[in-house]
Design a protein around this motif. Structure first.
Motif, mmCIF file in Angstrom:
data_model
loop_
_atom_site.group_PDB
_atom_site.id
_atom_site.type_symbol
_atom_site.label_atom_id
_atom_site.label_comp_id
_atom_site.label_asym_id
_atom_site.label_seq_id
_atom_site.Cartn_x
_atom_site.Cartn_y
_atom_site.Cartn_z
ATOM 1 N N GLY A 141 0.904 -0.997 -0.075
ATOM 2 C CA GLY A 141 -0.022 -0.134 -0.030
ATOM 3 C C GLY A 141 1.065 1.441 0.070
ATOM 4 N N TYR A 142 2.228 1.178 0.062
ATOM 5 C CA TYR A 142 2.380 2.579 -0.406
ATOM 6 C C TYR A 142 2.716 3.151 -1.875
ATOM 7 C CZ TYR A 142 5.166 0.366 3.678
ATOM 8 O OH TYR A 142 5.010 -0.240 5.315
ATOM 9 N N SER A 143 3.531 4.318 -1.632
ATOM 10 C CA SER A 143 2.765 4.869 -2.589
ATOM 11 C C SER A 143 4.278 4.578 -3.720
ATOM 12 C CB SER A 143 2.523 6.425 -2.809
ATOM 13 O OG SER A 143 3.643 7.457 -1.956
ATOM 14 N N ILE A 144 4.926 4.537 -4.645
ATOM 15 C CA ILE A 144 5.218 4.526 -6.099
ATOM 16 C C ILE A 144 5.951 4.954 -6.697
ATOM 17 C CG2 ILE A 144 6.532 1.649 -7.408
ATOM 18 C CD1 ILE A 144 5.596 1.143 -4.392
ATOM 19 N N SER A 145 7.230 5.433 -6.933
ATOM 20 C CA SER A 145 7.912 6.212 -8.350
ATOM 21 C C SER A 145 9.306 5.549 -8.516
ATOM 22 C CB SER A 145 8.214 8.177 -7.195
ATOM 23 O OG SER A 145 7.621 7.901 -6.669
ATOM 24 N N GLU A 146 9.096 5.294 -9.985
ATOM 25 C CA GLU A 146 10.212 4.876 -10.483
ATOM 26 C C GLU A 146 11.115 6.016 -10.922
ATOM 27 O OE1 GLU A 146 9.777 1.291 -13.494
ATOM 28 O OE2 GLU A 146 8.692 1.815 -12.633
ATOM 29 N N ILE A 156 13.626 1.820 -7.697
ATOM 30 C CA ILE A 156 11.801 2.172 -6.910
ATOM 31 C C ILE A 156 11.948 2.697 -5.583
ATOM 32 C CG2 ILE A 156 9.862 0.627 -6.340
ATOM 33 C CD1 ILE A 156 10.972 1.068 -9.275
ATOM 34 N N VAL A 157 11.420 3.788 -5.156
ATOM 35 C CA VAL A 157 10.566 4.545 -4.149
ATOM 36 C C VAL A 157 9.366 4.112 -3.991
ATOM 37 C CG1 VAL A 157 11.129 6.254 -3.013
ATOM 38 C CG2 VAL A 157 12.631 6.500 -5.328
ATOM 39 N N ALA A 158 9.619 3.730 -2.509
ATOM 40 C CA ALA A 158 8.338 3.596 -2.109
ATOM 41 C C ALA A 158 7.951 4.978 -0.763
ATOM 42 C CB ALA A 158 7.973 2.330 -1.883
ATOM 43 N N ASP A 159 7.292 5.315 -0.670
ATOM 44 C CA ASP A 159 7.064 6.025 0.590
ATOM 45 C C ASP A 159 5.518 5.748 1.514
ATOM 46 O OD1 ASP A 159 9.428 7.393 -0.351
ATOM 47 O OD2 ASP A 159 7.172 9.304 -0.442
ATOM 48 N N LYS A 160 5.900 5.166 2.733
ATOM 49 C CA LYS A 160 4.725 5.012 3.469
ATOM 50 C C LYS A 160 4.436 6.657 4.126
ATOM 51 C CE LYS A 160 3.685 2.801 7.603
ATOM 52 N NZ LYS A 160 2.377 3.315 8.531
ATOM 53 N N SER A 167 7.349 16.459 8.425
ATOM 54 C CA SER A 167 7.748 16.775 7.401
ATOM 55 C C SER A 167 9.117 15.949 6.573
ATOM 56 C CB SER A 167 8.106 18.250 6.265
ATOM 57 O OG SER A 167 8.787 19.396 6.589
ATOM 58 N N ASP A 168 9.563 15.612 7.923
ATOM 59 C CA ASP A 168 10.532 14.669 7.528
ATOM 60 C C ASP A 168 10.061 13.558 6.782
ATOM 61 O OD1 ASP A 168 11.749 16.986 9.318
ATOM 62 O OD2 ASP A 168 11.844 16.042 10.638
ATOM 63 N N VAL A 169 11.519 12.872 6.400
ATOM 64 C CA VAL A 169 11.940 11.919 5.879
ATOM 65 C C VAL A 169 12.690 10.959 6.298
ATOM 66 C CG1 VAL A 169 12.157 10.476 3.158
ATOM 67 C CG2 VAL A 169 11.388 12.363 3.486
ATOM 68 N N ILE A 170 12.582 9.991 6.501
ATOM 69 C CA ILE A 170 13.591 8.506 7.156
ATOM 70 C C ILE A 170 13.718 7.755 5.747
ATOM 71 C CG2 ILE A 170 14.397 6.775 8.780
ATOM 72 C CD1 ILE A 170 12.710 8.613 10.798
ATOM 73 N N MET A 171 14.809 7.163 5.450
ATOM 74 C CA MET A 171 15.286 6.298 4.367
ATOM 75 C C MET A 171 15.779 5.383 4.791
ATOM 76 S SD MET A 171 16.384 7.970 0.607
ATOM 77 C CE MET A 171 17.861 8.157 0.568
ATOM 78 N N ILE A 172 15.877 4.685 3.915
ATOM 79 C CA ILE A 172 16.321 3.203 3.783
ATOM 80 C C ILE A 172 16.435 3.004 2.706
ATOM 81 C CG2 ILE A 172 15.009 2.045 4.902
ATOM 82 C CD1 ILE A 172 16.960 0.336 6.699
ATOM 83 N N LYS A 210 6.949 10.473 10.790
ATOM 84 C CA LYS A 210 7.970 10.787 9.748
ATOM 85 C C LYS A 210 7.530 10.648 8.427
ATOM 86 C CE LYS A 210 11.449 12.792 12.404
ATOM 87 N NZ LYS A 210 10.640 12.951 13.468
ATOM 88 N N THR A 211 7.423 10.726 7.113
ATOM 89 C CA THR A 211 7.374 9.842 6.105
ATOM 90 C C THR A 211 8.555 8.673 5.691
ATOM 91 O OG1 THR A 211 6.751 11.203 4.476
ATOM 92 C CG2 THR A 211 7.919 9.677 3.321
ATOM 93 N N LEU A 212 8.603 7.678 5.841
ATOM 94 C CA LEU A 212 9.068 6.247 6.183
ATOM 95 C C LEU A 212 9.764 6.103 4.360
ATOM 96 C CD1 LEU A 212 7.906 4.256 9.238
ATOM 97 C CD2 LEU A 212 9.657 6.098 8.762
ATOM 98 N N ARG A 213 11.197 5.973 3.560
ATOM 99 C CA ARG A 213 10.798 6.159 2.009
ATOM 100 C C ARG A 213 12.211 5.012 2.246
ATOM 101 N NH1 ARG A 213 12.196 11.667 -1.117
ATOM 102 N NH2 ARG A 213 10.058 11.263 0.393
ATOM 103 N N PHE A 214 11.574 3.739 1.224
ATOM 104 C CA PHE A 214 12.665 2.476 0.877
ATOM 105 C C PHE A 214 12.657 2.657 -0.314
ATOM 106 C CE2 PHE A 214 9.362 2.178 3.875
ATOM 107 C CZ PHE A 214 9.871 0.896 5.086
ATOM 108 N N PHE A 215 13.924 2.867 -1.089
ATOM 109 C CA PHE A 215 14.586 2.749 -1.537
ATOM 110 C C PHE A 215 15.590 2.004 -2.258
ATOM 111 C CE2 PHE A 215 18.386 5.963 -3.898
ATOM 112 C CZ PHE A 215 17.756 5.801 -4.896
ATOM 113 N N ALA A 216 14.936 1.058 -3.653
ATOM 114 C CA ALA A 216 15.557 0.224 -3.836
ATOM 115 C C ALA A 216 16.610 0.399 -5.387
ATOM 116 C CB ALA A 216 14.484 -1.330 -4.423
#
Ligand SMILES: [Zn+2]
Length: 354
Positions: A141-146, A156-160, A167-172, A210-216
């Motif tokens: 259910g995360y929002s995806i950007s390519e 691929i970037v998937a945001d929760k 407005s902070d973002v934590i990225m992994i 905060k926004t959690l960002r998963f970056f493959a």
């Protein structure tokens, strides 16, 4: 001491200092066998400590070879075992989420990703692997950007999204491509990608601020292409300033000594020590800290001013199958990968609660 004595001493010092010019110290930035072969003839002395490889150079080094080295003043590089501190108070909520990390699920994802003949960036199988990773994040259910840094090679970037209070973002992140050996790249870096997806699964039910960002990322093996492309885009738009923490996972699956290596640049040494404390509190891992970042996707984000850390298997006992066809799922230590998942999950949740 009289004036003549002082003058003679100064003269001797001057002669000594000009007779023995200070040699410039460089950090090696690549351990790719091709690069090592290329730069070895220009190395005079070598000191290797874990991931930190310091050299003095000799002769006229061609510019294309120089790209493998970063000048250092010796103070901005370090490698040491983190002091073992008494475990701090472990937050019950974090302990609860950590208990949901599923090691068999990490294993299953490593096996699936290693089942592609090659994940070399831009190949049809790499595109299939990218689509599969994208599908898994979309399914959560995360929002995806390519983000495609060139035709057919996309990250691929998937945001929760957070709860709106920050407005902070934590990225992994972790790179999904491989060097392209047949049905390989299990440790490098199906392991990091699988842990990335496992953390995303576990955090699905977490109420983040905060926004959690998963970056493959893609194209890491070719030269950090996907990560560099995305870091540049974020820098250009100014959105990079919102990223308060970034974690990179590259090779988190081969280990026998329970040691994780935490790597960043000197301005974020405090971050590495913070992670070492979390490792003691929430995992079975012990930590080594390397100051002097190189060779993976954390580098473009550090350069862009984001507090960024690499978690990687202890480099002094790294997989003997590094960049080879024997880098298979059967060599991966899944319990260890699970401990790295716990560490990074604890870091995300602790930072999110700040
Ligand atoms: Zn890698």
């Amino acid at each position: 001491m009289n004036k003549i004595g002082l003058a003679s001493l100064l003269l001797v010092c001057l002669i000594l200092s000009s007779a023995a010019p200070k040699q410039v110290l460089y950090q090696v930035m690549s351990s790719h066998p091709h690069d090592v072969k290329e730069f070895t003839p220009y190395i005079q002395t070598v000191k290797q400590q874990g991931r930190l490889w310091l050299v003095h150079l000799k002769g006229n080094v061609p510019p294309k070879v120089m790209k493998n080295f970063r000048r250092t003043n010796g103070q901005d590089v370090k490698h040491y075992s983190a002091p073992v501190l008494k475990a701090a108070f472990a937050a019950p909520l974090i302990k609860d989420f950590i208990s949901r990390i599923d090691v068999p699920s990490i294993k299953s994802d490593v096996e699936t990703l290693s089942n592609y003949k090659t994940r070399l960036a831009g190949t049809p199988d790499n595109q299939k692997a990218t689509a599969q990773v994208k599908g898994i994040f979309a399914g959560l259910g995360y929002s995806i950007s390519e983000y495609c840094y060139r035709d057919g090679a996309c990250s691929i970037v998937a945001d929760k999204a957070g709860d709106g209070s920050s407005s902070d973002v934590i990225m992994i992140m972790g790179h999904l491509d491989s060097v392209g050996k047949n049905f390989a790249g299990a440790d490098d870096n199906a392991s990091g990608t699988a842990v990335l997806m496992e953390i995303a699964r576990v955090l699905k039910d977490y109420g983040n601020k905060k926004t959690l960002r998963f970056f493959a990322t893609n194209g890491e093996e070719g030269g950090l292409y996907g990560a560099e492309h995305y870091a540049k885009l974020l820098t250009k738009s100014g959105a990079i300033k919102k990223v308060v923490l970034a974690i990179n996972m590259d090779m988190v699956g081969y280990n026998s000594n329970g040691m994780v290596e935490l790597e960043t640049d000197s301005q974020y040494e405090g971050l590495a020590n913070w992670f070492a404390g979390l490792a003691t509190t929430y995992t079975k891992l012990r930590s080594k800290i390397t100051i002097g970042a190189w060779g993976s996707d954390h580098v473009p984000f550090i350069q862009a001013g984001v507090p960024t850390l690499l978690t990687i298997e202890d480099w002094s006992t790294k997989t003997p199958c590094y960049h080879q066809e024997c880098d298979k799922p059967s060599t991966v230590n899944y319990e260890y990968a699970g401990e790295i998942a716990k560490l990074n999950l604890a870091a995300i949740m602790t930072k999110d609660a700040e």
